[in-house]
Design an enzyme around this catalytic site. Sequence first.
Site, PDB file in Angstrom:
ATOM      1  N   ARG A   1       0.813  -1.236   0.000  1.00  0.00           N
ATOM      2  CA  ARG A   1       0.000   0.000   0.000  1.00  0.00           C
ATOM      3  C   ARG A   1       0.838   1.274   0.000  1.00  0.00           C
ATOM      4  NH1 ARG A   1      -2.719  -2.929   3.949  1.00  0.00           N
ATOM      5  NH2 ARG A   1      -4.459  -4.106   3.086  1.00  0.00           N
TER       6      ARG A   1
ATOM      7  N   LYS B   1       2.103  11.668 -10.294  1.00  0.00           N
ATOM      8  CA  LYS B   1       1.256  10.836 -11.158  1.00  0.00           C
ATOM      9  C   LYS B   1       2.070   9.620 -11.581  1.00  0.00           C
ATOM     10  CE  LYS B   1      -1.973  14.096 -13.251  1.00  0.00           C
ATOM     11  NZ  LYS B   1      -2.438  14.737 -14.507  1.00  0.00           N
TER      12      LYS B   1
ATOM     13  N   GLU C   1       7.417  20.510 -23.579  1.00  0.00           N
ATOM     14  CA  GLU C   1       6.781  20.676 -22.263  1.00  0.00           C
ATOM     15  C   GLU C   1       7.241  21.982 -21.601  1.00  0.00           C
ATOM     16  OE1 GLU C   1       4.358  18.823 -21.251  1.00  0.00           O
ATOM     17  OE2 GLU C   1       4.571  16.878 -22.252  1.00  0.00           O
TER      18      GLU C   1
ATOM     19  N   LYS D   1       5.942  23.729 -11.871  1.00  0.00           N
ATOM     20  CA  LYS D   1       5.149  22.518 -11.623  1.00  0.00           C
ATOM     21  C   LYS D   1       4.934  22.335 -10.119  1.00  0.00           C
ATOM     22  CE  LYS D   1       3.873  17.964 -12.823  1.00  0.00           C
ATOM     23  NZ  LYS D   1       3.965  16.822 -13.703  1.00  0.00           N
TER      24      LYS D   1
ATOM     25  N   GLU E   1      -5.614  17.231  -9.190  1.00  0.00           N
ATOM     26  CA  GLU E   1      -6.338  17.769 -10.346  1.00  0.00           C
ATOM     27  C   GLU E   1      -7.829  17.894 -10.051  1.00  0.00           C
ATOM     28  OE1 GLU E   1      -4.420  16.359 -13.950  1.00  0.00           O
ATOM     29  OE2 GLU E   1      -6.256  16.722 -15.057  1.00  0.00           O
TER      30      GLU E   1
ATOM     31  N   ARG F   1      -4.291  22.179 -11.818  1.00  0.00           N
ATOM     32  CA  ARG F   1      -3.407  21.190 -12.422  1.00  0.00           C
ATOM     33  C   ARG F   1      -3.842  20.833 -13.842  1.00  0.00           C
ATOM     34  NH1 ARG F   1      -0.228  16.142  -9.569  1.00  0.00           N
ATOM     35  NH2 ARG F   1       0.929  15.608 -11.447  1.00  0.00           N
TER      36      ARG F   1
ATOM     37  N   ASN G   1      -2.387  20.485 -18.881  1.00  0.00           N
ATOM     38  CA  ASN G   1      -2.767  19.747 -20.084  1.00  0.00           C
ATOM     39  C   ASN G   1      -2.885  20.656 -21.306  1.00  0.00           C
ATOM     40  OD1 ASN G   1      -2.958  17.135 -18.956  1.00  0.00           O
ATOM     41  ND2 ASN G   1      -4.835  17.759 -17.932  1.00  0.00           N
TER      42      ASN G   1
ATOM     43  N   HIS H   1      -2.442  19.261 -24.705  1.00  0.00           N
ATOM     44  CA  HIS H   1      -2.496  17.797 -24.606  1.00  0.00           C
ATOM     45  C   HIS H   1      -3.772  17.196 -25.182  1.00  0.00           C
ATOM     46  CE1 HIS H   1       1.032  18.404 -22.216  1.00  0.00           C
ATOM     47  NE2 HIS H   1       1.153  17.137 -21.916  1.00  0.00           N
TER      48      HIS H   1
ATOM     49  N   HIS I   1      -2.983  14.510 -27.631  1.00  0.00           N
ATOM     50  CA  HIS I   1      -3.370  13.124 -27.352  1.00  0.00           C
ATOM     51  C   HIS I   1      -4.239  12.563 -28.467  1.00  0.00           C
ATOM     52  CE1 HIS I   1      -2.790  13.193 -22.703  1.00  0.00           C
ATOM     53  NE2 HIS I   1      -1.740  12.716 -23.333  1.00  0.00           N
TER      54      HIS I   1
ATOM     55  N   HIS J   1       5.581  11.752 -27.559  1.00  0.00           N
ATOM     56  CA  HIS J   1       4.554  12.516 -26.845  1.00  0.00           C
ATOM     57  C   HIS J   1       4.797  14.040 -26.972  1.00  0.00           C
ATOM     58  CE1 HIS J   1       1.745  13.610 -23.720  1.00  0.00           C
ATOM     59  NE2 HIS J   1       2.712  14.203 -23.051  1.00  0.00           N
TER      60      HIS J   1
HETATM   61  P1  NAD Z   1      11.394   7.416 -21.995  1.00  0.00           P
HETATM   62  O1  NAD Z   1      11.428   7.127 -20.562  1.00  0.00           O
HETATM   63  O2  NAD Z   1      10.955   6.354 -22.931  1.00  0.00           O
HETATM   64  O3  NAD Z   1      12.847   7.902 -22.430  1.00  0.00           O
HETATM   65  C1  NAD Z   1      13.077   8.205 -23.791  1.00  0.00           C
HETATM   66  C2  NAD Z   1      14.287   7.433 -24.330  1.00  0.00           C
HETATM   67  O4  NAD Z   1      15.483   8.040 -23.859  1.00  0.00           O
HETATM   68  C3  NAD Z   1      14.338   5.967 -23.891  1.00  0.00           C
HETATM   69  O5  NAD Z   1      14.832   5.220 -24.970  1.00  0.00           O
HETATM   70  C4  NAD Z   1      15.372   5.987 -22.762  1.00  0.00           C
HETATM   71  O6  NAD Z   1      16.027   4.739 -22.614  1.00  0.00           O
HETATM   72  C5  NAD Z   1      16.332   7.056 -23.240  1.00  0.00           C
HETATM   73  N1  NAD Z   1      17.061   7.775 -22.224  1.00  0.00           N
HETATM   74  C6  NAD Z   1      16.610   8.193 -21.024  1.00  0.00           C
HETATM   75  N2  NAD Z   1      17.536   8.953 -20.434  1.00  0.00           N
HETATM   76  C7  NAD Z   1      18.601   8.990 -21.262  1.00  0.00           C
HETATM   77  C8  NAD Z   1      19.868   9.634 -21.205  1.00  0.00           C
HETATM   78  N3  NAD Z   1      20.187  10.447 -20.196  1.00  0.00           N
HETATM   79  N4  NAD Z   1      20.730   9.435 -22.233  1.00  0.00           N
HETATM   80  C9  NAD Z   1      20.372   8.663 -23.290  1.00  0.00           C
HETATM   81  N5  NAD Z   1      19.190   8.053 -23.421  1.00  0.00           N
HETATM   82  C10 NAD Z   1      18.319   8.242 -22.402  1.00  0.00           C
HETATM   83  O7  NAD Z   1      10.499   8.700 -22.333  1.00  0.00           O
HETATM   84  P2  NAD Z   1      10.233  10.100 -21.630  1.00  0.00           P
HETATM   85  O8  NAD Z   1       9.987  11.053 -22.732  1.00  0.00           O
HETATM   86  O9  NAD Z   1      11.249  10.427 -20.594  1.00  0.00           O
HETATM   87  O10 NAD Z   1       8.871   9.834 -20.840  1.00  0.00           O
HETATM   88  C11 NAD Z   1       7.673   9.539 -21.516  1.00  0.00           C
HETATM   89  C12 NAD Z   1       6.725   8.901 -20.531  1.00  0.00           C
HETATM   90  O11 NAD Z   1       6.451   9.826 -19.493  1.00  0.00           O
HETATM   91  C13 NAD Z   1       5.389   8.523 -21.133  1.00  0.00           C
HETATM   92  O12 NAD Z   1       5.073   7.193 -20.745  1.00  0.00           O
HETATM   93  C14 NAD Z   1       4.409   9.502 -20.519  1.00  0.00           C
HETATM   94  O13 NAD Z   1       3.123   8.950 -20.350  1.00  0.00           O
HETATM   95  C15 NAD Z   1       5.064   9.782 -19.196  1.00  0.00           C
HETATM   96  N6  NAD Z   1       4.690  11.076 -18.613  1.00  0.00           N
HETATM   97  C16 NAD Z   1       4.301  11.074 -17.319  1.00  0.00           C
HETATM   98  C17 NAD Z   1       3.972  12.268 -16.693  1.00  0.00           C
HETATM   99  C18 NAD Z   1       3.601  12.271 -15.243  1.00  0.00           C
HETATM  100  O14 NAD Z   1       3.203  13.325 -14.729  1.00  0.00           O
HETATM  101  N7  NAD Z   1       3.749  11.163 -14.549  1.00  0.00           N
HETATM  102  C19 NAD Z   1       4.061  13.486 -17.388  1.00  0.00           C
HETATM  103  C20 NAD Z   1       4.481  13.457 -18.717  1.00  0.00           C
HETATM  104  C21 NAD Z   1       4.796  12.238 -19.313  1.00  0.00           C
HETATM  105  N1  GLY Z   2       1.855  16.144 -16.789  1.00  0.00           N
HETATM  106  C1  GLY Z   2       0.598  16.555 -16.282  1.00  0.00           C
HETATM  107  C2  GLY Z   2       0.528  16.508 -14.799  1.00  0.00           C
HETATM  108  O1  GLY Z   2       1.474  16.149 -14.137  1.00  0.00           O
HETATM  109  O2  GLY Z   2      -0.499  16.796 -14.233  1.00  0.00           O
END
Ligand code: NAD
Ligand code: GLY
Length: 359
Positions: free
Chosen positions: A118, A140, A182, A224, A234, A239, A243, A246, A250, A263
Amino acid sequence: MDTLKVELGTRSYPILIGAGLLAHAEAVRRHVPGRDLLVVSDTTVAPLYLPALAASLPEQRRLEVILPEGEMHKTLENAARVLDVLVSNRFGRDATVLALGGGVVGDLAGFVAACYQRGVALVQVPTTLLAQVDSAVGGKTAVNHPGGKNLIGAFHQPVAVLADTATLATLPPRELRAGLAEVIKYALLCDAALFEWLEAHLEELLAAKPEALAHVVRRSCELKAMIVGRDEREERGDRALLNLGHTFGHAVESATGYRKWLHGEAVAAGLVMAAAMSRELGLVSPEELVRVHTLIERAGLPTRGAGVGPDAVLEHMRIDKKVLGGRLRLVLLRRIGNAFLTGDYSGEALERTLAVYCG
Ligand code: NAD
Ligand code: GLY
């Protein structure tokens, strides 16, 4: 090194930002609690940064799970794999899960930390620009389901975010640009001065100049942290402003099966569409729309839909999470640096925008 704080009462936590932070053993040790530690990373990031991080970690039992890299691995099956490691090694409630990687690793490891017993402590060590400016902060967490992205998730705040901006040096340029989308989003929604700064310093960011990257990571995290502090779940509307771009983005991503664009690329096109629709409604000025378009184009990001027709985009927009009482709410701009959430707009303005920017 900079330290910011996300103010959430007893769940407040620090965000440390600095080049070379992973090698800063004292800072890392101070922020990684627990008797046992499980590090979750991916096959690209672990060989690059796990050795430096490991040398800075406290003396504690440490296990590692290295997942294959990429969005298609942000699954319930992989989350279960990580949970199995925690269970079979009898990690207790005082364990810590540490996510070393981009948003994929951060979201999955965060979800595991939210579920295991939990909820156990989570430390985010983001290594992409997108993760450092957005996904590692705010709690999130989620994995994908074949029926949709991020459908299975939970809010679970980390106990610390350690953003080593030096890790961005190895990021592929396309990933860097996706993260910049972003940052442009934050500027558009609440910081006109940041927008001007981006106009003046974009080339330094695209060249991955450390000081420029550190500046946008710090400012984005400040913004943020402020928004999450006001509206953690949200529920109040603040919050939802995150978006911006987005809902359009999306819709394009899902209409193209999440295969065509990253993305951040979809968000970039979505930001242009949100600005264009705001112009249609007589909100932002023609000059401001040109500035938005120009900055996104200069960043090497898309400024229009990915060849998907307006009807298909509209259909995907209608299943967005922001549909309330059958009405799709959109984040629009009054001007650069001032966004608002509304369901009160003319459907024709939306259709005209999609007709110009999609297809
Ligand atoms: P990712 O984690 O897939 O990383 C992108 C690529 O870069 C991958 O191939 C990874 O292995 C590589 N990589 C990472 N760090 C590196 C580095 N320092 N040097 C070389 N390569 C590196 O993608 P991302 O863009 O970081 O994240 C996208 C994800 O984040 C999505 O799943 C999205 O839904 C999520 N997201 C979440 C939130 C949230 O609030 N939780 C907000 C925005 C996006
Ligand atoms: N990336 C949108 C949020 O964190 O709310």
